[in-house]
Scaffold this motif. Structure first.
Motif, short mmCIF file in Angstrom:
data_model
loop_
_atom_site.label_atom_id
_atom_site.label_comp_id
_atom_site.label_asym_id
_atom_site.label_seq_id
_atom_site.Cartn_x
_atom_site.Cartn_y
_atom_site.Cartn_z
N GLN A 11 30.02 57.50 31.30
CA GLN A 11 29.99 58.87 30.75
C GLN A 11 29.35 59.87 31.69
N THR A 12 28.22 59.49 32.27
CA THR A 12 27.47 60.46 33.07
C THR A 12 27.83 60.38 34.55
N GLN A 14 26.79 57.83 36.38
CA GLN A 14 25.80 56.97 37.05
C GLN A 14 26.46 55.68 37.54
N LEU A 15 27.19 55.03 36.62
CA LEU A 15 27.84 53.77 36.99
C LEU A 15 28.94 54.00 38.03
N TRP A 48 25.17 63.39 23.68
CA TRP A 48 25.36 62.87 22.32
C TRP A 48 24.60 63.71 21.30
N PHE A 53 25.67 59.39 17.89
CA PHE A 53 25.00 58.31 18.62
C PHE A 53 24.75 57.11 17.69
N THR A 89 25.97 48.96 28.57
CA THR A 89 25.62 48.32 27.30
C THR A 89 25.38 49.40 26.26
N TRP A 90 26.00 49.23 25.11
CA TRP A 90 25.67 50.07 23.95
C TRP A 90 25.22 49.10 22.87
N TYR A 91 24.07 49.34 22.32
CA TYR A 91 23.57 48.51 21.21
C TYR A 91 23.70 47.01 21.51
N ALA A 121 25.16 48.99 34.44
CA ALA A 121 24.03 49.92 34.66
C ALA A 121 23.57 50.36 33.28
N SER A 122 22.51 49.69 32.80
CA SER A 122 22.04 49.99 31.45
C SER A 122 20.56 50.39 31.51
N ARG A 123 19.96 50.60 30.33
CA ARG A 123 18.53 50.97 30.33
C ARG A 123 17.74 49.74 30.80
C1 LIG Z 1 25.30 54.62 22.18
C2 LIG Z 1 24.49 54.04 23.32
C3 LIG Z 1 23.78 52.87 23.12
C4 LIG Z 1 23.06 52.31 24.20
N1 LIG Z 1 22.43 51.11 24.01
C5 LIG Z 1 21.84 50.50 25.08
C6 LIG Z 1 21.30 49.18 24.94
O1 LIG Z 1 21.39 48.53 23.89
N2 LIG Z 1 20.69 48.63 26.03
C7 LIG Z 1 20.57 49.30 27.22
O2 LIG Z 1 19.98 48.74 28.14
N3 LIG Z 1 21.12 50.53 27.39
C8 LIG Z 1 21.75 51.14 26.36
N4 LIG Z 1 22.33 52.38 26.52
C9 LIG Z 1 22.32 53.01 27.87
C10 LIG Z 1 23.65 52.71 28.60
O3 LIG Z 1 23.78 51.33 28.86
C11 LIG Z 1 23.82 53.48 29.92
O4 LIG Z 1 22.84 53.12 30.83
C12 LIG Z 1 23.80 54.99 29.76
O5 LIG Z 1 24.54 55.34 28.61
C13 LIG Z 1 24.43 55.70 30.96
O6 LIG Z 1 25.73 55.16 31.20
P1 LIG Z 1 26.97 55.92 31.82
O7 LIG Z 1 27.24 55.32 33.18
O8 LIG Z 1 28.14 55.71 30.88
O9 LIG Z 1 26.63 57.36 31.90
C14 LIG Z 1 23.03 52.97 25.46
C15 LIG Z 1 23.73 54.17 25.62
C16 LIG Z 1 24.47 54.69 24.58
C17 LIG Z 1 25.24 55.97 24.82
#
Ligand SMILES: Cc1cc2nc3c(=O)[nH]c(=O)nc-3n(C[C@H](O)[C@H](O)[C@H](O)COP(=O)(O)O)c2cc1C
Length: 305
Positions: A11-12, A14-15, A48, A53, A89-91, A121-123
């Motif tokens: 989305q952003t 970054q990846l 979001w 979200f 990763t989402w959720y 690339a996640s949190r």
């Molecule tokens: C709806 C949603 C849920 C997310 N849940 C997680 C998660 O469970 N674990 C995690 O490490 N990152 C989570 N993230 C962060 C994403 O993995 C990611 O790093 C961030 O959205 C930027 O990604 P992009 O390349 O799509 O911009 C979440 C992001 C979104 C939008």
């Protein structure tokens, strides 16, 4: 000429930047790299709003597909030597666009009997999402040969605060000027180019047996053992919430999503620290298991359950 296809959803951007940096040290006169961005028919918003979200949770976690825009036929007709799959990763689950792709007929065509390298690339909570990814790849008869998992390396709770600022505010900036920048750091994004060399070597020799070990030597994956238990527990509780929420409709669903939001805050700020303390207290007796788990989640192997 070797052909690589990079399939991704970001989305952003970054990846996308990470994937481009990896590809920058792979592509030359012997290797051609093509890109395909997955586009959901109904776009997910960025930045979001809270309702959207949290509203994405049940379908994400239950891995329910959403319709995607078609793949160009020239991509579907080609046979690729390596597919690099970039996902977020989402959720605790691969994002809806990526999950939808992996459950599509196009995925079967593109991925079957093909070496796959996953890049996320996640949190920081990606471990169980990667386990789900491994299963989705098996279902596509694909061959996972490598994994690169980049994360926000700041303290867990700091990254929770800063990611909200980023995803809800739309800018990857230092919150209030004092917090660290959210997400994968600029230097990590840039340094992702180092992963290109072992990938290219494996591709040219068509020998992937040592790829993951070579990537691990370059720091492609750092499993934080304290987050394994949190991820597993989170999946258990999310299963209950998602199955409950999916049955709700209209205003009832909206109301329950608000409860879910407060539960999530409670889990992040109260339950996760308790899980962390239990992890610390049991570190010595659990040492061997922790080392075994670290090795497994860093690998591309899939446990039989
Ligand atoms: C709806 C949603 C849920 C997310 N849940 C997680 C998660 O469970 N674990 C995690 O490490 N990152 C989570 N993230 C962060 C994403 O993995 C990611 O790093 C961030 O959205 C930027 O990604 P992009 O390349 O799509 O911009 C979440 C992001 C979104 C939008």
């Amino acid at each position: 000429m070797k052909e690589i296809l990079i399939i991704y959803y970001s989305q952003t951007g970054q990846l996308t930047d990470i994937l481009k940096n990896i590809a920058s040290t792979i592509c030359d006169e012997k290797v051609n790299v093509s890109y395909h961005e997955i586009v959901p028919k109904k776009k997910f918003p960025f930045p979001w709003q809270q309702e959207e979200f949290y509203g994405a949770f049940p379908e994400t976690f239950l891995q329910i597909s959403a319709p995607l825009e078609d793949f160009p036929s020239e991509i579907l007709q080609k046979k690729y030597d390596l597919v690099i799959l970039g996902y977020t990763t989402w959720y605790l689950t691969p994002s809806i666009p990526i999950n939808s792709f992996l459950k599509s007929a196009e995925a079967k065509t593109l991925l079957a009997k093909t070496p796959i390298l996953t890049v996320s690339a996640s949190r920081n909570m990606w471990i169980m999402a990667q386990e789900k990814m491994k299963k989705l790849l098996v279902a596509n008869n694909a061959n996972l040969v490598g994994n690169i998992a980049l994360v926000d390396k700041n303290i867990n709770h700091i990254s929770v605060i800063t990611i909200v600022h980023w995803l809800m505010g739309g800018k990857k900036t230092k919150m209030l000027g004092i917090f660290p920048k959210p997400g994968v750091s600029d230097s990590e994004i840039e340094a992702a180019s180092r992963f290109g060399a072992p990938i290219k070597e494996a591709l040219l020799q068509n020998e992937y047996a040592h790829l993951q070990d070579n990537l691990l030597e370059l720091g492609a994956v750092k499993v934080d053992p304290s987050l394994i238990a949190t991820d597993i527990r989170g999946n258990m509780v999310f299963t209950k919430w998602a199955n409950h929420l999916i049955k709700k409709e209209g205003d009832d669903r909206k109301k329950w999503l608000v409860f879910f939001k407060y539960y999530l805050l409670f889990a992040i700020w109260l339950i996760a620290p308790i899980v962390f303390i239990v992890f610390l207290l049991t570190y010595l007796p659990m040492y061997r298991k922790i080392q075994k788990d670290k090795a497994y989640y860093s690998s591309v192997a899939l446990k039989q359950d």
